[in-house]
Design an enzyme around this catalytic site. Sequence first.
Site, PDB file in Angstrom:
ATOM      1  CG  ASP A 133      -2.116   1.025   1.174  1.00  0.00           C
ATOM      2  OD1 ASP A 133      -3.249   0.521   1.047  1.00  0.00           O
ATOM      3  OD2 ASP A 133      -1.990   2.283   1.125  1.00  0.00           O
TER       4      ASP A 133
ATOM      5  N   GLY B 180     -16.070   2.456   3.572  1.00  0.00           N
ATOM      6  CA  GLY B 180     -15.072   3.119   3.372  1.00  0.00           C
ATOM      7  C   GLY B 180     -14.265   2.901   2.370  1.00  0.00           C
ATOM      8  CD  GLN B 181     -14.487  -1.016  -2.654  1.00  0.00           C
ATOM      9  OE1 GLN B 181     -15.498  -1.405  -2.217  1.00  0.00           O
ATOM     10  NE2 GLN B 181     -13.888  -1.429  -3.862  1.00  0.00           N
TER      11      GLN B 181
ATOM     12  CG  HIS C 152      -8.441  -2.935  -2.222  1.00  0.00           C
ATOM     13  ND1 HIS C 152      -9.538  -2.294  -3.470  1.00  0.00           N
ATOM     14  CD2 HIS C 152      -8.369  -2.341  -1.270  1.00  0.00           C
ATOM     15  CE1 HIS C 152      -9.997  -1.137  -2.325  1.00  0.00           C
ATOM     16  NE2 HIS C 152      -9.185  -1.277  -1.259  1.00  0.00           N
TER      17      HIS C 152
ATOM     18  CG  HIS D  97      -6.872  -3.151   3.142  1.00  0.00           C
ATOM     19  ND1 HIS D  97      -6.262  -1.980   2.966  1.00  0.00           N
ATOM     20  CD2 HIS D  97      -8.030  -2.888   2.543  1.00  0.00           C
ATOM     21  CE1 HIS D  97      -6.877  -0.886   2.394  1.00  0.00           C
ATOM     22  NE2 HIS D  97      -7.955  -1.433   2.347  1.00  0.00           N
TER      23      HIS D  97
HETATM   24  P1  5GP Z   1      -9.839   1.122   0.586  1.00  0.00           P
HETATM   25  O1  5GP Z   1     -10.168   2.590   1.221  1.00  0.00           O
HETATM   26  O2  5GP Z   1     -10.236   1.411  -0.966  1.00  0.00           O
HETATM   27  O3  5GP Z   1     -10.039   0.024   1.080  1.00  0.00           O
HETATM   28  O4  5GP Z   1      -8.198   1.291   0.470  1.00  0.00           O
HETATM   29  C1  5GP Z   1      -7.517   1.666  -0.833  1.00  0.00           C
HETATM   30  C2  5GP Z   1      -6.156   1.576  -0.504  1.00  0.00           C
HETATM   31  O5  5GP Z   1      -5.204   1.806  -1.672  1.00  0.00           O
HETATM   32  C3  5GP Z   1      -5.686   2.624   0.425  1.00  0.00           C
HETATM   33  O6  5GP Z   1      -5.016   2.018   1.514  1.00  0.00           O
HETATM   34  C4  5GP Z   1      -4.530   3.442  -0.374  1.00  0.00           C
HETATM   35  O7  5GP Z   1      -3.450   3.806   0.327  1.00  0.00           O
HETATM   36  C5  5GP Z   1      -4.125   2.457  -1.672  1.00  0.00           C
HETATM   37  N1  5GP Z   1      -3.856   3.173  -2.833  1.00  0.00           N
HETATM   38  C6  5GP Z   1      -4.559   4.098  -3.456  1.00  0.00           C
HETATM   39  N2  5GP Z   1      -3.767   4.399  -4.478  1.00  0.00           N
HETATM   40  C7  5GP Z   1      -2.858   3.479  -4.637  1.00  0.00           C
HETATM   41  C8  5GP Z   1      -1.690   3.467  -5.439  1.00  0.00           C
HETATM   42  O8  5GP Z   1      -1.638   4.198  -6.675  1.00  0.00           O
HETATM   43  N3  5GP Z   1      -0.791   2.506  -5.360  1.00  0.00           N
HETATM   44  C9  5GP Z   1      -0.701   1.735  -4.142  1.00  0.00           C
HETATM   45  N4  5GP Z   1       0.406   0.932  -3.919  1.00  0.00           N
HETATM   46  N5  5GP Z   1      -1.838   2.010  -3.255  1.00  0.00           N
HETATM   47  C10 5GP Z   1      -2.604   2.717  -3.514  1.00  0.00           C
END
Ligand code: 5GP
Length: 109
Positions: free
Chosen positions: A29, A92-93, A99, A101
């Site tokens: 991340d 919170g997505q 994906h 985590h």
């Molecule tokens: P969500 O909130 O959708 O569950 O998590 C999205 C995650 O993707 C976040 O933790 C954010 O830091 C990560 N993220 C967003 N854009 C990028 C990117 O361009 N590269 C990487 N490696 N992680 C990303």
Amino acid sequence: MNCIFCKIIKKEIPAGIVFENKDIIAFKDVNPIAPVHVLVIPKKHIISVADASDDDVLLMGKLIMVAKKIAEDLKISNKGYKLLVRVGKGGGQEVGHLHLHLLGGAYNV
Ligand code: 5GP
Ligand code: ZN
């Protein structure tokens, strides 16, 4: 399609890839909230768990098994870790490509 994770899959933008096979890719991340913070994603563009279908049952299982393998490889398996999947805006997505985590190495998340 303007999906940042599809761009990572296609190697159009860089990421710290820690695992890849024909179905799945995993990478660090960019904004980690734990010492180990890896995102495990299907190469198939599925927006969220809410959009997954019966065709995706095996793929969903593989995501968890890949996370398990990475946790073992990164030596966080013995202490334990967290697998987190956010679903939709209310969950919170932020990135609209399913994906998982993998969070480890810290107890405060
Ligand atoms: P969500 O909130 O959708 O569950 O998590 C999205 C995650 O993707 C976040 O933790 C954010 O830091 C990560 N993220 C967003 N854009 C990028 C990117 O361009 N590269 C990487 N490696 N992680 C990303
Ligand atoms: Zn995508």
